[in-house]
Design an enzyme around this catalytic site. Structure first.
Site, mmCIF file in Angstrom:
data_model
loop_
_atom_site.group_PDB
_atom_site.id
_atom_site.type_symbol
_atom_site.label_atom_id
_atom_site.label_comp_id
_atom_site.label_asym_id
_atom_site.label_seq_id
_atom_site.Cartn_x
_atom_site.Cartn_y
_atom_site.Cartn_z
ATOM 1 N N ARG A 1 8.755 9.189 -13.316
ATOM 2 C CA ARG A 1 10.090 9.340 -12.731
ATOM 3 C C ARG A 1 10.010 9.447 -11.209
ATOM 4 O O ARG A 1 10.898 8.970 -10.508
ATOM 5 C CB ARG A 1 10.818 10.554 -13.323
ATOM 6 C CG ARG A 1 12.274 10.637 -12.858
ATOM 7 C CD ARG A 1 13.143 11.349 -13.846
ATOM 8 N NE ARG A 1 13.225 10.661 -15.108
ATOM 9 C CZ ARG A 1 14.033 9.614 -15.350
ATOM 10 N NH1 ARG A 1 14.809 9.146 -14.384
ATOM 11 N NH2 ARG A 1 14.062 9.061 -16.545
ATOM 12 N N HIS B 1 9.589 5.971 -10.082
ATOM 13 C CA HIS B 1 10.884 5.306 -10.266
ATOM 14 C C HIS B 1 11.834 5.641 -9.124
ATOM 15 O O HIS B 1 12.575 4.773 -8.635
ATOM 16 C CB HIS B 1 11.492 5.747 -11.600
ATOM 17 C CG HIS B 1 12.858 5.215 -11.861
ATOM 18 N ND1 HIS B 1 13.988 5.986 -11.737
ATOM 19 C CD2 HIS B 1 13.283 3.979 -12.235
ATOM 20 C CE1 HIS B 1 15.053 5.260 -12.031
ATOM 21 N NE2 HIS B 1 14.650 4.040 -12.335
ATOM 22 N N SER C 1 13.189 -0.752 -15.527
ATOM 23 C CA SER C 1 12.416 -0.224 -14.396
ATOM 24 C C SER C 1 11.193 0.537 -14.890
ATOM 25 O O SER C 1 10.083 0.381 -14.355
ATOM 26 C CB SER C 1 13.288 0.696 -13.539
ATOM 27 O OG SER C 1 14.351 -0.006 -12.938
#
Length: 261
Positions: free
Chosen positions: A80, A83, A55
């Site tokens: 992040r 994500h 990812s």
């Protein structure tokens, strides 16, 4: 039929049979190879660490394709958040005061505690990272005292909880992913002398959201308080968790997912 004709027919049949066997073997071999590759690919993306790694690679590639350059010191936090949300707008609207990430990581390395404005954020913070760092995290929103204080003051529980947090946990990392009134209260307290280790301002919504973010960003810059703010309407508990966990992983040496799973 003559012997010559018979021999030719048998040879042809034998040749055809061999070719068929070879073709079948080749086909089976390809199928086996494809099956093995597919199985390997599935296994690769079943393990949590592998899923996260892939990812992140996809995010890296897409950021390059979009021509988005993020300062290196802010990259881990921004990535992040993307994500967690699958939303590349955060590559643009996440705003960091000078050295905010550095100060946030340093605060967690010293064991500074966290105050959140929702139990959802509290539930999503990495327990292994907090345990490794000796950090505690609290959310006071559901405390009876907070409800009573909010009613007496004519304010929200989110604002009342920040008043309580300033008394009980001064100098904590303050994370707001839901309530703009919490950010307004934090800004008021900073003007009155509160010095949180870091302010994460990422509430989501339509009423007072953008205003509260601009207010906290301005105040934190004025008083040299580290802050990470998602400007605009977007945000939420998921974003707050992502910011906190990015900092915690860096502080605890757990940025590599293989060390967490």
């Amino acid at each position: 039929m003559g012997d010559g004709v018979k021999s030719t027919s048998l040879a042809a049949a034998g040749s055809s049979g061999k070719e068929n066997l070879l073709a079948a073997a080749e086909s089976n071999g390809k199928e086996n190879l494809l099956a093995a590759a597919e199985s390997s690919d599935k296994e690769k993306h079943v393990r949590p660490a592998d899923i996260e790694k892939t990812s992140m690679e996809i995010i890296d590639d897409e950021l390059r394709m979009r021509g988005i350059a993020i300062p290196e010191e802010n990259y881990a936090v921004t990535r992040r958040v993307i994500h967690a949300t699958a939303d590349f707008d955060y590559a643009v609207n996440l705003t960091f005061t000078d050295r905010a990430v550095e100060y946030g990581i340093a605060a967690f390395a010293r064991g500074i505690s966290i105050v959140t404005d929702t139990n959802m954020t509290l539930a999503g913070i990495s327990r292994p990272a907090m345990e490794r760092l000796g950090i505690t995290a609290r959310c006071f929103m559901a405390e009876p005292l907070i409800r009573e204080t909010a009613r007496e003051m004519g304010t929200t529980r989110a604002a009342a909880s920040q008043i309580y947090a300033a008394e009980q946990m001064p100098g904590a990392v303050l994370s707001v992913g839901n309530a703009p009134t919490a950010l307004f209260e934090i800004a008021r307290q900073i003007r009155s002398g509160l010095r949180p280790a870091l302010v994460i301002g990422v509430p989501v919504g339509f009423v007072n959201v953008t205003e509260s973010k601009e207010e906290i960003l301005s105040v934190c810059r004025e008083y040299a308080i580290p802050a990470i703010v998602a400007r605009g309407r977007k945000g939420g508990s998921t974003v707050a968790c992502a910011v906190l966990n990015a900092l915690l992983y860096e502080a605890a040496g757990l940025a590599d997912p293989s060390r967490r799973f």
